[in-house]
Enzyme design. Structure first.
Site, PDB file in Angstrom:
ATOM      1  N   GLU A 139       0.819  -1.220   0.000  1.00 48.05           N
ATOM      2  CA  GLU A 139       0.000   0.000   0.000  1.00 48.05           C
ATOM      3  C   GLU A 139       0.853   1.269   0.000  1.00 48.05           C
ATOM      4  OE1 GLU A 139      -0.669   2.227   2.721  1.00 48.05           O
ATOM      5  OE2 GLU A 139       0.718   1.296   4.124  1.00 48.05           O
ATOM      6  N   GLN A 142       0.102   4.087  18.491  1.00 46.90           N
ATOM      7  CA  GLN A 142       0.235   2.724  18.001  1.00 46.90           C
ATOM      8  C   GLN A 142       1.671   2.399  17.584  1.00 46.90           C
ATOM      9  OE1 GLN A 142      -2.933   2.161  15.064  1.00 46.90           O
ATOM     10  NE2 GLN A 142      -4.102   1.138  16.654  1.00 46.90           N
ATOM     11  N   LEU A 188      -9.902  -3.183  11.755  1.00 49.70           N
ATOM     12  CA  LEU A 188      -9.487  -3.847  12.991  1.00 49.70           C
ATOM     13  C   LEU A 188      -8.566  -5.018  12.679  1.00 49.70           C
ATOM     14  CD1 LEU A 188      -9.609  -3.937  16.026  1.00 49.70           C
ATOM     15  CD2 LEU A 188     -11.787  -5.173  15.888  1.00 49.70           C
ATOM     16  N   ALA A 189      -8.818  -5.726  11.583  1.00 51.18           N
ATOM     17  CA  ALA A 189      -7.927  -6.814  11.183  1.00 51.18           C
ATOM     18  C   ALA A 189      -6.521  -6.292  10.924  1.00 51.18           C
ATOM     19  CB  ALA A 189      -8.479  -7.501   9.934  1.00 51.18           C
ATOM     20  N   ASP A 190      -6.449  -5.173  10.237  1.00 50.54           N
ATOM     21  CA  ASP A 190      -5.165  -4.553   9.922  1.00 50.54           C
ATOM     22  C   ASP A 190      -4.404  -4.195  11.200  1.00 50.54           C
ATOM     23  OD1 ASP A 190      -3.121  -3.181   8.594  1.00 50.54           O
ATOM     24  OD2 ASP A 190      -4.256  -1.327   8.565  1.00 50.54           O
ATOM     25  N   GLN A 191      -5.095  -3.609  12.177  1.00 53.04           N
ATOM     26  CA  GLN A 191      -4.449  -3.182  13.412  1.00 53.04           C
ATOM     27  C   GLN A 191      -4.121  -4.356  14.333  1.00 53.04           C
ATOM     28  OE1 GLN A 191      -3.583  -0.019  13.803  1.00 53.04           O
ATOM     29  NE2 GLN A 191      -4.541   0.551  11.868  1.00 53.04           N
ATOM     30  N   HIS A 249      -3.588  -2.875   2.970  1.00 51.31           N
ATOM     31  CA  HIS A 249      -2.945  -2.491   4.231  1.00 51.31           C
ATOM     32  C   HIS A 249      -2.572  -3.731   5.044  1.00 51.31           C
ATOM     33  CE1 HIS A 249      -4.250   1.679   3.596  1.00 51.31           C
ATOM     34  NE2 HIS A 249      -3.419   1.998   4.565  1.00 51.31           N
TER      35      HIS A 249
END
Length: 362
Positions: free
Chosen positions: A10, A100, A294-297, A323
């Protein structure tokens, strides 16, 4: 030294943030080139520079290339140091993304840390404070069963684009025992849902119209519609959120108002997000535990728990974004893990497996 091409996948700021977090955590120096090469304005913007400076502050790193607009960076970390830190972005850049960046290494520090972060708290193209508090932090708590919450968050002041000026306080408490990875195969049954509108500095009618349009699309009752507690001097700003609480996960979806965009259009865009997530599971809550953001994080924290335990764990998600794929590839440059992504009906299964090795510093 690990070489990272910032144009991969990305090609945005997440490559930088994940690389910095893992460099500090593992003690491995990193060289990044072509930073944010796929963005309209490549190189380090203010919020990305703030991430570099925050990672440097908590580790005593030696850094080359830490300047606005820089497209390359050399980062050689020292030892992670717990403490009381203040990180400031002198714009509406996301304070949440700075948090983060430093959260993973500070979870392995030898004492708790307190962070004060100023800047944007509700930004397009970044997780909102509400997302971090209500969706992300509870999953992190589940990695440390029976222990104090590893991440406690307080919103002191909202910060919207373009003024910024928000403030978040975070308390990071390293678990006394190693994080315990867990599988998240499904979201479970829906146990609660509501909409919330923030509109400081704007007529209340804006939030009212957004919430009414959201309620019409979701079939929600009036008691499921909330006006957020933002002071008028924290605006002008506008965010519309849909919060869905399931047995095993809470998801928070957000859309932002902008000049020339009607309240009804903001609600319509939010409904598009929610419906895409809802298509990832049946009425019984089977399938697609996590939405795309949320999956990405979540991928990084679960990867760290798997590595620390030497085991394996995974989750399902409604969409595999570029991402997420990019984040996985950066993680694998630092950690001896295998990752698999397999389709499963309307969902996708993502799984981490330890391939050997140990965490720097134990």
């Amino acid at each position: 030294m690990i070489e990272i091409d910032g144009s991969q996948g990305e090609g945005g700021g997440q490559v930088l943030r994940t690389a910095l977090a893992l460099s500090v955590l593992t003690g491995q120096p990193v060289a990044l080139n072509h930073i944010r090469a796929k963005r309209p304005k490549p190189g380090l913007m203010r919020q990305h520079l703030a991430c570099v400076q925050a990672a440097q502050a908590i580790s005593g790193a030696q850094v080359e290339g830490a300047a606005l607009g820089s497209k390359s960076l050399r980062f050689e970390p020292g030892t992670v140091r717990a403490g009381d830190y203040t990180f400031t972005i002198s714009s509406a850049g996301s304070a949440v993304l700075v948090l983060q960046t430093v959260l993973p290494p500070l979870l392995w520090a030898d004492a708790p840390s307190t962070l004060t972060l100023t800047g944007g708290t509700h930004n397009p193209m970044a997780p909102s404070f509400h997302f971090l508090r209500d969706a992300y932090a509870p999953l992190l708590t589940r990695l440390a069963p029976g222990q104090p919450a590893p991440l406690a968050l307080t919103l002191k002041r909202h910060g919207f684009y373009p003024a910024g000026g928000g403030e978040v306080q975070a308390r990071i408490t390293p678990p006394a025992t190693p994080l315990q990875p867990f599988d998240l195969p499904e979201r479970g049954a829906l146990v609660g849902a509501h909409g919330e509108a923030l509109s400081p500095g704007l007529p209340r009618a804006v939030a009212t119209r957004e919430l009414q349009a959201l309620a019409a699309g979701m079939g929600w009752a009036p008691e499921q519609l909330h006006y957020g507690h933002a002071r008028q001097d924290e605006g002008p700003g506008n965010a519309l959120m849909a919060v869905l609480r399931y047995e095993h996960v809470t998801e928070v979806f957000t859309e932002y108002g902008a000049r020339g965009v009607s309240a009804e259009e903001v609600a319509a865009r939010l409904l598009t997000q929610v419906r895409a997530y809802q298509r990832g599971a049946d009425d019984a809550g089977h399938g697609a535990a996590l939405g795309p953001h949320l999956a990405d994080q979540w991928a990084l924290l679960l990867a760290l728990a798997v590595w620390r335990s030497g085991g394996e764990a995974g989750f399902t998600c409604s969409e595999v974004t570029e991402h997420l794929r990019t984040n996985i590839e950066v993680i694998r440059r630092f950690l001896p893990l295998r990752a698999t992504i397999t389709p499963d009906g309307a969902a996708h299964r993502v799984r981490w497996q330890c391939a050997g090795g140990s965490l720097a510093g134990g």
